[in-house]
Design a protein around this motif. Structure first.
Motif, PDB file in Angstrom:
ATOM      1  N   SER A 199      34.180  20.530  46.862  1.00 35.38           N
ATOM      2  CA  SER A 199      34.546  21.699  47.761  1.00 35.38           C
ATOM      3  C   SER A 199      34.431  23.144  47.084  1.00 35.38           C
ATOM      4  CB  SER A 199      35.648  21.739  48.799  1.00 35.38           C
ATOM      5  OG  SER A 199      35.795  20.459  49.403  1.00 35.38           O
ATOM      6  N   VAL A 200      33.620  24.133  47.825  1.00 34.90           N
ATOM      7  CA  VAL A 200      33.610  25.587  47.383  1.00 34.90           C
ATOM      8  C   VAL A 200      34.114  26.240  48.337  1.00 34.90           C
ATOM      9  CG1 VAL A 200      32.261  27.178  46.321  1.00 34.90           C
ATOM     10  CG2 VAL A 200      31.596  24.925  45.616  1.00 34.90           C
ATOM     11  N   TRP A 201      35.089  27.229  48.096  1.00 33.68           N
ATOM     12  CA  TRP A 201      35.680  28.256  49.109  1.00 33.68           C
ATOM     13  C   TRP A 201      35.402  29.417  48.772  1.00 33.68           C
ATOM     14  CZ3 TRP A 201      38.820  24.126  47.495  1.00 33.68           C
ATOM     15  CH2 TRP A 201      39.055  22.920  48.232  1.00 33.68           C
ATOM     16  N   GLU A 202      35.448  30.544  49.559  1.00 39.15           N
ATOM     17  CA  GLU A 202      35.511  31.932  49.142  1.00 39.15           C
ATOM     18  C   GLU A 202      36.358  32.781  50.088  1.00 39.15           C
ATOM     19  OE1 GLU A 202      31.577  33.698  49.557  1.00 39.15           O
ATOM     20  OE2 GLU A 202      31.510  32.952  51.687  1.00 39.15           O
ATOM     21  N   CYS A 203      36.652  33.883  49.512  1.00 37.06           N
ATOM     22  CA  CYS A 203      37.430  34.942  50.322  1.00 37.06           C
ATOM     23  C   CYS A 203      37.390  36.338  49.500  1.00 37.06           C
ATOM     24  CB  CYS A 203      38.744  34.573  50.667  1.00 37.06           C
ATOM     25  SG  CYS A 203      40.037  34.724  49.309  1.00 37.06           S
ATOM     26  N   PRO A 204      37.677  37.290  50.374  1.00 46.39           N
ATOM     27  CA  PRO A 204      37.971  38.582  49.491  1.00 46.39           C
ATOM     28  C   PRO A 204      38.960  38.562  48.557  1.00 46.39           C
ATOM     29  CG  PRO A 204      37.566  38.876  51.684  1.00 46.39           C
ATOM     30  CD  PRO A 204      37.663  37.636  51.749  1.00 46.39           C
ATOM     31  N   LEU A 205      38.931  39.035  47.350  1.00 45.93           N
ATOM     32  CA  LEU A 205      39.890  38.936  46.381  1.00 45.93           C
ATOM     33  C   LEU A 205      41.317  39.585  46.839  1.00 45.93           C
ATOM     34  CD1 LEU A 205      40.771  38.107  43.595  1.00 45.93           C
ATOM     35  CD2 LEU A 205      39.978  40.333  42.721  1.00 45.93           C
ATOM     36  N   HIS A 206      41.153  40.697  47.562  1.00 49.09           N
ATOM     37  CA  HIS A 206      42.567  41.288  48.041  1.00 49.09           C
ATOM     38  C   HIS A 206      43.192  40.619  49.065  1.00 49.09           C
ATOM     39  CE1 HIS A 206      44.461  44.131  50.725  1.00 49.09           C
ATOM     40  NE2 HIS A 206      44.860  44.418  49.920  1.00 49.09           N
ATOM     41  N   ASP A 207      42.539  39.724  49.887  1.00 46.00           N
ATOM     42  CA  ASP A 207      43.247  38.864  50.761  1.00 46.00           C
ATOM     43  C   ASP A 207      44.016  37.712  50.162  1.00 46.00           C
ATOM     44  OD1 ASP A 207      42.295  40.586  52.488  1.00 46.00           O
ATOM     45  OD2 ASP A 207      40.567  39.282  53.442  1.00 46.00           O
ATOM     46  N   PHE A 208      43.107  37.197  48.913  1.00 51.85           N
ATOM     47  CA  PHE A 208      43.573  36.207  48.208  1.00 51.85           C
ATOM     48  C   PHE A 208      44.974  36.798  47.376  1.00 51.85           C
ATOM     49  CE2 PHE A 208      44.176  33.880  44.286  1.00 51.85           C
ATOM     50  CZ  PHE A 208      44.231  32.646  44.619  1.00 51.85           C
ATOM     51  N   ILE A 209      45.120  37.459  46.972  1.00 51.66           N
ATOM     52  CA  ILE A 209      46.151  38.284  46.191  1.00 51.66           C
ATOM     53  C   ILE A 209      47.378  38.397  47.177  1.00 51.66           C
ATOM     54  CG2 ILE A 209      47.137  40.342  45.058  1.00 51.66           C
ATOM     55  CD1 ILE A 209      44.462  40.493  43.531  1.00 51.66           C
ATOM     56  N   VAL A 210      47.202  39.012  48.480  1.00 45.74           N
ATOM     57  CA  VAL A 210      48.072  39.106  49.499  1.00 45.74           C
ATOM     58  C   VAL A 210      48.580  38.001  49.883  1.00 45.74           C
ATOM     59  CG1 VAL A 210      48.335  39.942  51.568  1.00 45.74           C
ATOM     60  CG2 VAL A 210      47.103  41.414  50.378  1.00 45.74           C
ATOM     61  N   ALA A 211      47.721  36.851  50.026  1.00 48.93           N
ATOM     62  CA  ALA A 211      48.259  35.829  50.627  1.00 48.93           C
ATOM     63  C   ALA A 211      49.411  35.065  49.578  1.00 48.93           C
ATOM     64  CB  ALA A 211      47.176  34.743  50.892  1.00 48.93           C
ATOM     65  N   VAL A 212      48.942  35.107  48.417  1.00 45.11           N
ATOM     66  CA  VAL A 212      49.723  34.415  47.298  1.00 45.11           C
ATOM     67  C   VAL A 212      51.082  35.044  47.042  1.00 45.11           C
ATOM     68  CG1 VAL A 212      50.014  34.064  44.737  1.00 45.11           C
ATOM     69  CG2 VAL A 212      48.030  33.431  46.029  1.00 45.11           C
ATOM     70  N   LYS A 213      51.164  36.727  47.358  1.00 45.01           N
ATOM     71  CA  LYS A 213      52.337  37.173  47.371  1.00 45.01           C
ATOM     72  C   LYS A 213      53.280  37.244  48.366  1.00 45.01           C
ATOM     73  CE  LYS A 213      50.793  41.160  44.213  1.00 45.01           C
ATOM     74  NZ  LYS A 213      50.589  42.727  44.116  1.00 45.01           N
ATOM     75  N   ASN A 214      52.606  37.050  49.343  1.00 45.46           N
ATOM     76  CA  ASN A 214      53.461  36.590  50.734  1.00 45.46           C
ATOM     77  C   ASN A 214      54.083  35.060  50.846  1.00 45.46           C
ATOM     78  OD1 ASN A 214      53.145  39.192  51.608  1.00 45.46           O
ATOM     79  ND2 ASN A 214      51.263  38.620  52.883  1.00 45.46           N
ATOM     80  N   GLY A 215      53.659  34.495  50.060  1.00 50.06           N
ATOM     81  CA  GLY A 215      54.034  33.101  49.653  1.00 50.06           C
ATOM     82  C   GLY A 215      53.575  32.050  50.665  1.00 50.06           C
ATOM     83  N   GLU A 216      52.109  32.467  51.216  1.00 45.96           N
ATOM     84  CA  GLU A 216      51.464  31.633  52.452  1.00 45.96           C
ATOM     85  C   GLU A 216      51.144  30.200  51.807  1.00 45.96           C
ATOM     86  OE1 GLU A 216      48.469  33.961  54.020  1.00 45.96           O
ATOM     87  OE2 GLU A 216      49.570  35.736  54.448  1.00 45.96           O
ATOM     88  N   GLU A 217      51.309  29.345  52.610  1.00 43.41           N
ATOM     89  CA  GLU A 217      50.827  27.973  52.258  1.00 43.41           C
ATOM     90  C   GLU A 217      49.211  27.770  52.203  1.00 43.41           C
ATOM     91  OE1 GLU A 217      52.904  24.840  54.105  1.00 43.41           O
ATOM     92  OE2 GLU A 217      55.005  25.853  53.568  1.00 43.41           O
TER      93      GLU A 217
END
Length: 417
Positions: A240-258
């Motif tokens: 599998s290959v996924w993509e997303c805006p880098l900013h959104d990825f960083i925010v999700a990790v910082k927010n502890g999103e699963e």
């Protein structure tokens, strides 16, 4: 003396330009840095149209030191950006270059690492941090100038912690995001991010930083073995290959999103394979294979529109000789290489029109610059030592020149070091 001490800068002999052979020697730019790259710990960091950044590690007055250097290709001058004492012998450096800064991560395989951010223009140290984490350092990736992903694996000191961690999460390794500006750790919780073979490729889409998350199922041989055992494994063994805006990825990790906001870009079930192959300014490229028929292709995904297309077929006709395919991950070019007696025949199959023989004695095909200057590599070993030779072969004139050194290619520039 502090752990990192900015030593007085010392100059060295300037690197020299080298030609690629008499006819056409001005058509390919060859920069010879061998007179300043003096040992195997020298490492290229970035090649641009006007500048080359590189690092040199050496011992001075009994202390291991790291030099960050810049070579101006226009002025033909070398400049020492910074010079530091290394925290301990045996450190391994990881360099990540961005438009205005270089991020350096140093580690020795244990549970600590050192991170530094250096201004490319002034050589000033912007950030310096000593990190301590659970497990042994496995790998790292700077997503941008301020955010670094770290991956750690179990070690003897944290065996019980990793056992409990795996019970709770199902993950065998730890992935965390370190923010240089905040000086904080954030642990990733998304199983697509923490998978044992997950890879990450930052790229730019219309000027906006994006991120590819690569989820291959094992090696290519392992994936093909899954196909051969499909009767028992079913069709759920996926690449599998996924993509997303880098900013959104960083925010999700910082927010502890699963679950980070990753969108599925490409996938291949048990009967197929999809692997990242490279990029250019317009598209991302992936190699796709379908095991039942042996069909193999390079697929392109437009960075601007996201549109997917078949960029090249990597199949051989019934009358064609056996061949191997070479994909240049930096330029998005692909080539087919076949044996032709003592020679090798190279044919461009993606973003290249080259169609030529070259002497097989020059070694393994590496890439081709401007569809004219072919780069080949030959490794000579006696069981104890290895010697690397790189050759530049002018397709139009047949002129060739070999160098005993390492080699890197960026655009129309060949760097010898």
């Amino acid at each position: 003396m502090p752990l990192w001490y900015n030593r007085p800068q010392k100059g060295k002999a300037r690197p020299a330009w080298a030609g690629a052979g008499k006819p056409g020697e001005n058509a390919v730019k060859v920069v010879d840095l061998r007179n300043v790259f003096t040992n195997c710990n020298d490492e290229l960091i970035e090649i641009t149209d006007s500048l080359i950044y590189y690092a040199e590690e050496k011992v001075e007055e009994g202390h291991p030191s790291l030099f960050l250097l810049e070579y101006n290709r226009v002025l033909k001058r070398e400049r020492v950006l910074a010079n530091y004492l290394l925290p301990k012998p045996g450190c391994v450096e990881h360099f990540f270059s961005f438009p205005n800064e270089i991020v350096v991560v140093m580690e020795s395989g244990g549970s600590e690492a050192w991170v530094m951010r250096v201004d490319k223009r002034t050589g000033a140290e912007k950030d310096l941090a000593s990190l301590h984490f659970m497990g042994d350092f496995q790998q790292c990736l700077a997503l941008d100038e301020l955010h670094i992903l770290f991956f750690t694996a179990p070690d003897e000191s944290h065996t019980d912690l990793f056992r409990e961690y795996k019970k709770l999460t199902g993950f065998s390794r730890v992935v965390f995001l370190y923010d240089l500006e905040e000086g904080r750790y954030y642990y990733a919780r998304d199983p697509r991010v923490c998978g044992s073979l997950t890879g990450f490729v930052p790229f730019s889409r219309c000027g906006v930083p994006w991120l590819l998350v690569l989820g291959p199922h094992g090696s290519e041989a392992e994936k093909e073995n899954c196909y051969r055992n499909m009767r028992w494994l079913g069709d759920n063994v996926c690449d599998s290959v996924w993509e997303c805006p880098l900013h959104d990825f960083i925010v999700a990790v910082k927010n502890g999103e699963e679950r980070a906001p990753l969108e599925l870009l490409l996938s291949a079930g048990t009967a197929g394979l999809v692997r990242y192959a490279g990029e250019d300014e317009n598209a991302l490229y992936f190699r796709a294979r379908y095991f039942p028929t042996g069909d193999q292709r390079i697929c392109a995904c437009s960075k601007r529109s996201g549109r997917k297309s078949v960029a090249a077929c990597l199949n051989l006709g019934p009358e064609e000789k056996p061949a191997r395919f070479s994909i240049d991950p930096q330029g998005g070019c692909a080539y087919r290489i076949t044996e032709n007696g003592d020679d090798r025949h190279v044919t461009g199959v993606l973003r290249s029109r080259v169609d030529t023989d070259y002497p097989g004695e020059l070694g393994k095909f590496v890439t081709c610059v401007d569809d004219r200057f072919l780069i080949a590599q030959y490794i000579l070993t006696d069981g104890n030592d290895s010697f690397e030779f790189n050759a530049i072969y002018d397709i139009e004139t047949g002129a060739q020149k070999s160098y005993e050194c390492r080699c890197a290619v960026s655009g129309d520039t060949v760097v010898l070091y």
